[in-house]
Design a protein around this motif. Sequence first.
Motif, PDB file in Angstrom:
ATOM      1  N   MET A 125      56.957  44.773  89.777  1.00  0.00           N
ATOM      2  CA  MET A 125      55.789  44.790  88.925  1.00  0.00           C
ATOM      3  C   MET A 125      55.705  43.450  88.190  1.00  0.00           C
ATOM      4  N   ARG A 126      54.502  42.921  88.119  1.00  0.00           N
ATOM      5  CA  ARG A 126      54.330  41.618  87.475  1.00  0.00           C
ATOM      6  C   ARG A 126      53.925  41.758  86.011  1.00  0.00           C
ATOM      7  N   PHE A 127      54.433  40.803  85.217  1.00  0.00           N
ATOM      8  CA  PHE A 127      54.151  40.761  83.785  1.00  0.00           C
ATOM      9  C   PHE A 127      53.809  39.338  83.389  1.00  0.00           C
ATOM     10  N   LEU A 128      52.833  39.223  82.490  1.00  0.00           N
ATOM     11  CA  LEU A 128      52.493  37.943  81.890  1.00  0.00           C
ATOM     12  C   LEU A 128      53.175  37.878  80.536  1.00  0.00           C
ATOM     13  N   LEU A 129      53.953  36.844  80.319  1.00  0.00           N
ATOM     14  CA  LEU A 129      54.592  36.605  79.023  1.00  0.00           C
ATOM     15  C   LEU A 129      53.859  35.446  78.366  1.00  0.00           C
ATOM     16  N   LEU A 130      53.168  35.724  77.266  1.00  0.00           N
ATOM     17  CA  LEU A 130      52.415  34.710  76.539  1.00  0.00           C
ATOM     18  C   LEU A 130      53.224  34.275  75.330  1.00  0.00           C
ATOM     19  N   LEU A 131      53.512  32.994  75.228  1.00  0.00           N
ATOM     20  CA  LEU A 131      54.293  32.448  74.116  1.00  0.00           C
ATOM     21  C   LEU A 131      53.318  31.881  73.084  1.00  0.00           C
ATOM     22  N   THR A 132      53.280  32.490  71.903  1.00  0.00           N
ATOM     23  CA  THR A 132      52.329  32.081  70.872  1.00  0.00           C
ATOM     24  C   THR A 132      53.031  31.885  69.541  1.00  0.00           C
ATOM     25  N   GLU A 133      52.479  30.978  68.742  1.00  0.00           N
ATOM     26  CA  GLU A 133      53.046  30.738  67.407  1.00  0.00           C
ATOM     27  C   GLU A 133      52.056  29.923  66.594  1.00  0.00           C
ATOM     28  N   ARG A 134      52.100  30.109  65.293  1.00  0.00           N
ATOM     29  CA  ARG A 134      51.305  29.277  64.390  1.00  0.00           C
ATOM     30  C   ARG A 134      51.881  27.870  64.390  1.00  0.00           C
ATOM     31  N   ASP A 135      51.035  26.903  64.471  1.00  0.00           N
ATOM     32  CA  ASP A 135      51.445  25.499  64.390  1.00  0.00           C
ATOM     33  C   ASP A 135      52.590  25.160  65.345  1.00  0.00           C
ATOM     34  N   GLU A 150      47.128  31.505  65.692  1.00  0.00           N
ATOM     35  CA  GLU A 150      48.230  31.298  66.618  1.00  0.00           C
ATOM     36  C   GLU A 150      47.782  30.477  67.805  1.00  0.00           C
ATOM     37  N   GLN A 151      48.688  29.676  68.297  1.00  0.00           N
ATOM     38  CA  GLN A 151      48.406  28.795  69.421  1.00  0.00           C
ATOM     39  C   GLN A 151      49.178  29.271  70.640  1.00  0.00           C
ATOM     40  N   LEU A 152      48.516  29.234  71.774  1.00  0.00           N
ATOM     41  CA  LEU A 152      49.177  29.564  73.026  1.00  0.00           C
ATOM     42  C   LEU A 152      49.979  28.347  73.464  1.00  0.00           C
ATOM     43  N   ALA A 153      51.291  28.493  73.478  1.00  0.00           N
ATOM     44  CA  ALA A 153      52.185  27.371  73.763  1.00  0.00           C
ATOM     45  C   ALA A 153      52.594  27.303  75.229  1.00  0.00           C
ATOM     46  N   GLY A 154      52.627  28.441  75.885  1.00  0.00           N
ATOM     47  CA  GLY A 154      53.044  28.473  77.273  1.00  0.00           C
ATOM     48  C   GLY A 154      52.998  29.888  77.803  1.00  0.00           C
ATOM     49  N   TYR A 155      53.382  30.043  79.055  1.00  0.00           N
ATOM     50  CA  TYR A 155      53.342  31.361  79.683  1.00  0.00           C
ATOM     51  C   TYR A 155      54.334  31.435  80.835  1.00  0.00           C
ATOM     52  N   TYR A 156      54.676  32.637  81.185  1.00  0.00           N
ATOM     53  CA  TYR A 156      55.410  32.930  82.414  1.00  0.00           C
ATOM     54  C   TYR A 156      54.735  34.117  83.080  1.00  0.00           C
ATOM     55  N   VAL A 157      54.746  34.151  84.379  1.00  0.00           N
ATOM     56  CA  VAL A 157      54.442  35.348  85.148  1.00  0.00           C
ATOM     57  C   VAL A 157      55.740  35.696  85.849  1.00  0.00           C
ATOM     58  N   ILE A 158      56.252  36.879  85.553  1.00  0.00           N
ATOM     59  CA  ILE A 158      57.509  37.308  86.165  1.00  0.00           C
ATOM     60  C   ILE A 158      57.273  38.593  86.947  1.00  0.00           C
ATOM     61  N   ASP A 159      58.096  38.813  87.944  1.00  0.00           N
ATOM     62  CA  ASP A 159      58.039  40.017  88.757  1.00  0.00           C
ATOM     63  C   ASP A 159      59.396  40.694  88.634  1.00  0.00           C
ATOM     64  N   VAL A 160      59.429  41.785  87.876  1.00  0.00           N
ATOM     65  CA  VAL A 160      60.668  42.532  87.635  1.00  0.00           C
ATOM     66  C   VAL A 160      60.373  44.024  87.744  1.00  0.00           C
ATOM     67  N   ALA A 161      61.406  44.845  87.629  1.00  0.00           N
ATOM     68  CA  ALA A 161      61.300  46.273  87.904  1.00  0.00           C
ATOM     69  C   ALA A 161      60.338  47.022  86.984  1.00  0.00           C
ATOM     70  N   ASP A 162      60.379  46.732  85.682  1.00  0.00           N
ATOM     71  CA  ASP A 162      59.588  47.541  84.757  1.00  0.00           C
ATOM     72  C   ASP A 162      59.399  46.824  83.424  1.00  0.00           C
ATOM     73  N   LEU A 163      58.608  47.443  82.543  1.00  0.00           N
ATOM     74  CA  LEU A 163      58.294  46.855  81.246  1.00  0.00           C
ATOM     75  C   LEU A 163      59.533  46.658  80.387  1.00  0.00           C
ATOM     76  N   ASP A 164      60.438  47.602  80.401  1.00  0.00           N
ATOM     77  CA  ASP A 164      61.656  47.461  79.598  1.00  0.00           C
ATOM     78  C   ASP A 164      62.460  46.230  80.026  1.00  0.00           C
ATOM     79  N   THR A 165      62.553  45.997  81.323  1.00  0.00           N
ATOM     80  CA  THR A 165      63.265  44.815  81.814  1.00  0.00           C
ATOM     81  C   THR A 165      62.548  43.544  81.375  1.00  0.00           C
ATOM     82  N   ALA A 166      61.220  43.536  81.469  1.00  0.00           N
ATOM     83  CA  ALA A 166      60.442  42.358  81.059  1.00  0.00           C
ATOM     84  C   ALA A 166      60.648  42.068  79.572  1.00  0.00           C
ATOM     85  N   VAL A 167      60.670  43.113  78.749  1.00  0.00           N
ATOM     86  CA  VAL A 167      60.874  42.925  77.306  1.00  0.00           C
ATOM     87  C   VAL A 167      62.286  42.414  77.037  1.00  0.00           C
TER      88      VAL A 167
END
Length: 117
Positions: free
Chosen positions: A1-11, A77-94
Amino acid sequence: MRFLLLLTERDHFARWDALTEDQRDVAMDAFRTFAKAVQERGEIVDGDALFAPADARTVQPGPARTVTDGPYAETVEQLAGYYVIDVADLDTAVDLARLLPDLTAVEVRPTRGVPIR
């Protein structure tokens, strides 16, 4: 299952620029640890660091498709980067997202798998 990880932070960009070389090395080590852990449990499909929001252009909705400078919406908040990962489930992605440097928040969102080709 694929997940988008969005990295965000103020400044984020100003904060990154203010880090010492040693602090940046620690952060980069965390990114490498994350990448290795993902490879052990699945794969990194894509990912990258982004330029600052001022470098963005947005194509607006509507028939004219007007182009404006900057991001679509003004946010704290600013979008600093991202990953798309393919792992077994949401718990693994977290669990994997927790390995990323603590310089940003990480939103973990499942993707729908809509074919693009």
